[in-house]
Write a protein that holds these residues in place. Structure first.
Motif, mmCIF file in Angstrom:
data_model
loop_
_atom_site.group_PDB
_atom_site.id
_atom_site.type_symbol
_atom_site.label_atom_id
_atom_site.label_comp_id
_atom_site.label_asym_id
_atom_site.label_seq_id
_atom_site.Cartn_x
_atom_site.Cartn_y
_atom_site.Cartn_z
ATOM 1 N N ASP A 16 0.809 -1.223 0.000
ATOM 2 C CA ASP A 16 0.000 0.000 0.000
ATOM 3 C C ASP A 16 0.841 1.272 0.000
ATOM 4 O OD1 ASP A 16 -2.276 -1.494 0.025
ATOM 5 O OD2 ASP A 16 -2.513 -1.467 2.200
ATOM 6 N N GLY A 57 -0.426 5.542 -5.747
ATOM 7 C CA GLY A 57 -0.117 4.278 -5.082
ATOM 8 C C GLY A 57 1.033 3.611 -5.823
ATOM 9 N N ARG A 86 -6.449 5.741 -2.359
ATOM 10 C CA ARG A 86 -6.457 4.643 -3.299
ATOM 11 C C ARG A 86 -7.742 4.787 -4.105
ATOM 12 N NH1 ARG A 86 -4.115 0.121 -4.350
ATOM 13 N NH2 ARG A 86 -2.514 0.683 -2.865
#
Lengths: 276, 428
Positions: free
Chosen positions: A220, A258, B5
């Motif tokens: 992550d 990311g 995200r």
């Protein structure tokens, strides 16, 4: 985002990293977040023409000041790097996305390569009192490292240099494995080859056993990237990179992405413009 | 904008806005749903505030302020800028009935006392300043700085029938007083554009000129057909001169092909059709005349010029496609010259483009025969260049005591040759 005329309050030489400019710009300082950048006009005329993007290296909301690391690259970078206290700077910002530190992160690992230290220092200063922070910092030589007297005391440092002139000889990715089991969250900024190496480590880990300690931190991980930029307003599409979602603009959808979302090819950002 | 995200938008809170388009759209939605009290609360709020629903610190209505003051922090020394709070307190609170133009940091200009109107075919523009294609997205990105409705028109990025991913990196390189670009017409395709922007164009407050690009006559016709009925679309600009895609420049260098594509598009729509000329044609005037004969309503003069830069360290061209399009002040004299040449041979309006940075530059084009100007590359250095240019043109009309800006159009052109012999007697 605003247009603001900043006033240089201090200009310091920080070795091979370039010049550190402290700029009074209250409107931008009050909005800026770590990972975001200012687009700086190199002069008042039209030659050089393009603004230069610099990631915030310090955000002092209360004092109304920001700091930028400026390398004297090209005529524009040189002009900006030679500003002295009292000089005005035309700033557009803050622009782009910012890092998000998860609330439940206890151990935060920051990875910085070269001038990638800029946003990592902001995070170190902001997060040092809230959680346990380790800054892993790499450079070619000791002259390429951020001066240690400009780092908050609450943060722990691990350094690497390619010539071994300070800290561990090698690159940040060489010592990352030791720190990973400790980290709950990883945030990184540096040159493309460093980010590509991180991406390879991530890929190996993703394929490996799911029980590996620290695995999720790298899966992550958030990174901030660089790309040749035009407008920084999202219109020209000069600064796109390829992500899992297709072409994305570093100035709008980035610079924070990311690690797993950015596509790499042979240590470089994947080629844009191909039908995928 | 904090990073998230993107696919897991679970906690999509008020702070997550990925683009200004979204912000405006959402602000517009909020708008529709809100009552007068909420509208009043929005008055004096910056775009961020409207979008985020929280004060960002620059809240300030520029309705009653001149540009110089509205640009606080840009033109004024920072010492004189008051704290955000103090500024907000000083800012006049507009009437509730007014449209919430203060959604934009710059929502109005003190230019309404002068006549800046110009005509591009059947399209009457409030003023002669518009962005150049590719430098203003699809019209909404600069709304974080100024109201796009201030401009005479909005010119979109080149739109092709199908989605295009564009060219490989690098796509931009700096040159003396200019830039080279090779973006490669990256765009979501005509239908994608319609889906994404139709709603915002309806309320954008300025006529939208859609820039159309393609490889074949059918491509141009398809895009025009797809977007002609979208509310807000007021005209089409045919990019028959993109130097960065294979075959893109073909139509623009050949008078016959240029005429054919113009004719086909004219047959498809009643909206004005503007054709953008390329300086890379061997005979630009011949192409311009052919396009006029084919029924075009106006011409844009000029697109970028082919150019190249080499990275001497890596020993190869900087741009991913090797060559690209040169724009910026470096090309201005060429663009003014071609405007001057074309203006003498055609009678349809010309939109001057190429390196306009200021009022003076815009006046050069107008005096060379252009009816309007496009500002592109300059906005990369100064995002407010179009707004400043507009203010300057108004000041010029005022100071020169002109009835309208139209009085300067073509004043620098040579006198038209008279068909009658000059027999007037002149004393020494």
């Amino acid at each position: 985002m605003v247009l603001e005329t900043g006033r240089v309050v201090q200009a310091s030489d920080i070795g091979e990293l370039g010049t550190l400019l402290a700029i009074r710009a209250p409107d931008i300082a009050s909005r800026a977040r770590p990972g975001q950048f200012a687009h700086v006009r190199p002069g008042t005329g039209w030659d050089p023409l393009l603004r230069r993007p610099y990631s915030f290296c310090r955000i002092d909301r209360d004092g109304g000041e920001i700091e930028l690391i400026v390398k004297a690259l090209g005529s524009g970078g040189e002009w900006i790097a030679t500003r002295r206290p009292g000089d005005a700077l035309d700033l557009l910002g803050p622009l782009g996305t910012s890092f998000v530190v998860q609330r439940d992160t206890r151990n935060l690992l920051l990875v910085a390569g070269g001038t990638g230290i800029a946003p990592m220092r902001v995070l170190a200063e902001q997060e040092g009192d809230r959680r346990s922070v380790t800054l892993l910092m790499g450079g070619r030589t000791i002259r390429h490292l951020w001066p240690s007297d400009r780092l908050p005391a609450a943060v722990e440092y691990v350094t690497t240099t390619e010539d071994g002139s300070f800290g561990t000889r090698g690159r940040v990715t060489d010592v990352l494995a030791e720190l990973m089991p400790w980290a709950d969250q990883i945030i990184a900024c540096g040159p493309w080859p460093m980010l590509a190496a991180l991406s390879r480590l991530r890929e190996d880990l993703r394929r490996g056993p799911a029980t590996r300690v620290g695995r999720n931190a790298l899966l992550d991980a958030q990174i901030a990237v660089e790309q040749h930029m035009g407008c920084a307003m999202g219109v020209c599409r000069a600064c796109v990179i390829v992500t899992e979602r297709g072409n994305e603009r570093v100035c709008r959808e980035g610079p924070v992405f990311g690690l797993g979302d950015v596509r790499f090819e042979r240590g470089e950002p994947a080629t844009v413009g191909l039908d995928r | 904008m904090p990073w998230r995200r993107p696919r897991k938008r679970v906690e999509r809170g008020g702070l997550v806005r990925s683009s200004p388009e979204e912000r405006i759209e959402e602000a517009a939605e909020d708008d529709e749903a809100s009552d007068a009290v909420e509208l009043a609360a929005l008055e004096g709020a910056s775009l961020d505030e409207v979008a985020l629903g929280e004060p960002t610190g620059t809240a300030e209505s520029s309705l009653a302020l001149p540009l110089a003051q509205a640009l606080k922090g840009v033109d004024l020394p920072s010492e004189t800028t008051a704290t955000p709070k103090a500024r907000r307190a000083r800012a006049p609170r507009p009437e509730i009935a007014a449209r919430p133009t203060s959604r934009y940091p710059i929502g109005s200009l003190a230019i309404d006392d002068v006549d800046l109107r110009v005509r591009i075919g059947s399209l009457e523009l409030r003023n002669p300043v518009m962005p150049a294609s590719g430098c203003f997205g699809w019209g909404l990105d600069y709304a974080e700085l100024f109201d796009p409705a201030l401009l005479g028109a909005i010119v979109t990025k080149g739109t092709t029938p199908k989605k295009r991913p564009g060219n490989p990196q690098y796509r931009i390189a700096e040159t003396p007083s200019g830039i080279l670009n090779s973006i490669g017409l990256e765009n979501p395709g005509a239908e994608g554009v319609a889906r994404s922007y139709a709603k915002q164009w309806r309320d954008i407050g300025a006529p939208v000129i859609v820039n159309v690009a393609g490889y074949s006559i059918e491509d141009y016709v398809f895009v025009v057909r797809t977007l002609a009925d979208v509310p807000g679309v007021a005209a089409f600009e045919l990019n028959i001169s993109c130097p960065n895609v294979d075959g893109g420049m073909l139509f623009g260098t050949d008078p016959l092909l240029a005429a054919q594509v113009t004719e086909a598009v004219k047959a498809e729509t009643d909206l004005p059709v503007i054709v953008k000329l390329t300086p890379n044609a061997p005979d630009v005037v011949a192409v311009a005349m052919a396009i006029e004969s084919a029924g075009a309503d106006a011409l844009t003069c000029i697109n970028t010029m082919l150019g190249m830069r080499i990275d001497v360290r890596r020993r190869r061209p900087i741009l991913g496609t090797r060559s690209g399009g040169l724009s910026g002040p470096a090309v201005r004299p060429i663009a003014v010259h071609l405007t001057y040449q074309v203006a003498q041979r055609v009678s349809i309006p010309i939109i001057g483009a190429g390196g306009v940075t200021s009022t003076e530059d815009a006046l050069e084009f107008l005096m060379a025969g252009a009816s309007a100007v496009q500002i592109g590359t300059a906005t990369f250095a100064d995002p407010l260049a179009p707004v400043r240019c507009l203010e300057g043109l108004a000041a010029h009309v005022r100071d020169a005591r002109l009835a309208s800006i139209r009085e300067v159009i073509g004043v620098a052109l040579p006198p038209k040759p008279s068909s009658e012999p000059d027999t007037e007697y002149r004393a020494e």
